[in-house]
Design an enzyme around this catalytic site. Structure first.
Site, PDB file in Angstrom:
ATOM      1  N   ASP A  42      -1.796  -0.577   5.728  1.00  0.00           N
ATOM      2  CA  ASP A  42      -2.328  -0.088   7.003  1.00  0.00           C
ATOM      3  C   ASP A  42      -3.838  -0.227   7.111  1.00  0.00           C
ATOM      4  OD1 ASP A  42      -3.511   3.153   6.801  1.00  0.00           O
ATOM      5  OD2 ASP A  42      -2.689   2.156   5.051  1.00  0.00           O
ATOM      6  N   ASP A  59       0.866  -1.173   0.000  1.00  0.00           N
ATOM      7  CA  ASP A  59       0.000   0.000   0.000  1.00  0.00           C
ATOM      8  C   ASP A  59       0.910   1.233   0.000  1.00  0.00           C
ATOM      9  OD1 ASP A  59      -2.448   1.527   0.356  1.00  0.00           O
ATOM     10  OD2 ASP A  59      -1.845   1.783   2.439  1.00  0.00           O
ATOM     11  N   ASP A 100      -0.258   5.089   0.897  1.00  0.00           N
ATOM     12  CA  ASP A 100      -0.534   6.102   1.914  1.00  0.00           C
ATOM     13  C   ASP A 100      -0.600   5.500   3.305  1.00  0.00           C
ATOM     14  OD1 ASP A 100      -0.939   8.655   0.381  1.00  0.00           O
ATOM     15  OD2 ASP A 100      -2.315   7.331  -0.691  1.00  0.00           O
TER      16      ASP A 100
END
Length: 295
Positions: A244, A11, A13
């Site tokens: 996240d 991922d 961000d």
């Protein structure tokens, strides 16, 4: 020896980079007063301005904002290979409807974006802008306790050596037998063009070639993971997802792939600096039953 492959699916961000948590102050607030919240907000907003300016000025974002695609090659069948050196993207009539002609025009833009991406920002920015960008990166890296450079170092260690193989490498043993090929893939929930610009701005462009960047904005993480599995399909291919968010966690679970949860909180188990390829190797081992020496 049979060739093996480890595919690391990242991922962006709040995993490889911090941006939203800088802008809304949650990153700094977690440090209980030891970091200036407003400084982080200002840093994040400066990054936002850089991203939007480069998207609009150099990557056709105003034209393609409502035509987000999951990856650049998705319309490759519509690209007839026309020489774009003298092509006027401002006067070709691109826009609705999404018919074959406009799909061809969008494919041209994607090809131009891929070419610019490969050349990097120094090919399109002047020296003052390069200096401003570099200084902002260093300030941000310092403010985040080297999160950005540590994430980049981890990526480099996951794909050691020859980057001509689409950021993949082949590890060999002393006898010269092929052991493991390593590939880094980016699957971001952001739209495609800003995500590519972020890769360049945050010094990740050489680690994620454009064909290895996917946007799940329209299709979801699970669909992107399915495409990646199909692309790298094989008996000796292993996948690991690092992110996240809940969406990549659920998608990894659906694919029965290991998932490594990143959390920027100072007390969290996996964050940058800290996460290493050895840590990821443990996750591969738990799910796939590897000997640790394979990772």
């Amino acid at each position: 020896m049979d060739q093996k492959m480890n595919v690391y699916i990242w991922d962006m961000d709040e995993t490889l980079i911090l941006l939203k948590s800088l802008i809304n102050g949650t990153y700094a607030e977690a440090f209980n007063g030891s970091k200036n919240v407003q400084s982080g907000v200002e840093i994040g907003k400066m990054w936002e301005n850089h991203i939007l300016q480069i998207c609009d000025d150099h990557f056709f974002y105003e034209q393609v904002e409502n035509c987000n695609m999951p990856y650049l090659d998705v319309l490759k069948q519509y690209d007839d290979g026309k020489d774009l050196a003298e092509y006027d993207f401002n006067k070709d009539g691109f826009g609705p409807p999404s018919d074959d002609l406009n799909k061809k025009r969008l494919a041209y833009r994607h090809r131009a974006v891929a070419q610019k991406y490969k050349k990097g920002l120094p090919s399109i920015l002047d020296q003052d802008m390069i200096k401003s960008w570099s200084e902002l990166y260093d300030v941000t890296d310092s403010y985040t306790d080297m999160w950005f450079s540590a994430a980049r170092a981890c990526l480099e260690q996951c794909a050691v050596g020859d980057r001509d193989l689409a950021s993949s490498t082949v590890s060999t043993n002393d006898a010269g037998d092929t052991l493991i090929q390593h590939v880094n893939i980016l699957v971001t929930s952001g739209s495609l063009i800003p995500s590519l610009v972020k890769c360049l701005l945050f010094r990740l462009g050489d680690l994620f070639p454009s064909e290895n960047v996917y946007s799940s904005w329209e299709v979801g993480k699970l669909q992107c993971f399915s495409w990646i599995k199909e692309r790298f399909n094989g008996a000796n291919v292993q996948f690991c997802v690092i992110g996240d968010g809940w969406e990549e966690c659920e998608a990894a679970e659906s694919m029965r792939w290991p998932f490594v949860k990143i959390d920027p909180l100072p007390s969290s188990f996996h964050r940058f600096p800290g996460l290493t390829p050895k840590d990821l190797g443990h996750y591969f081992s738990v799910v796939y039953g590897n000997d640790e020496k394979d990772n």
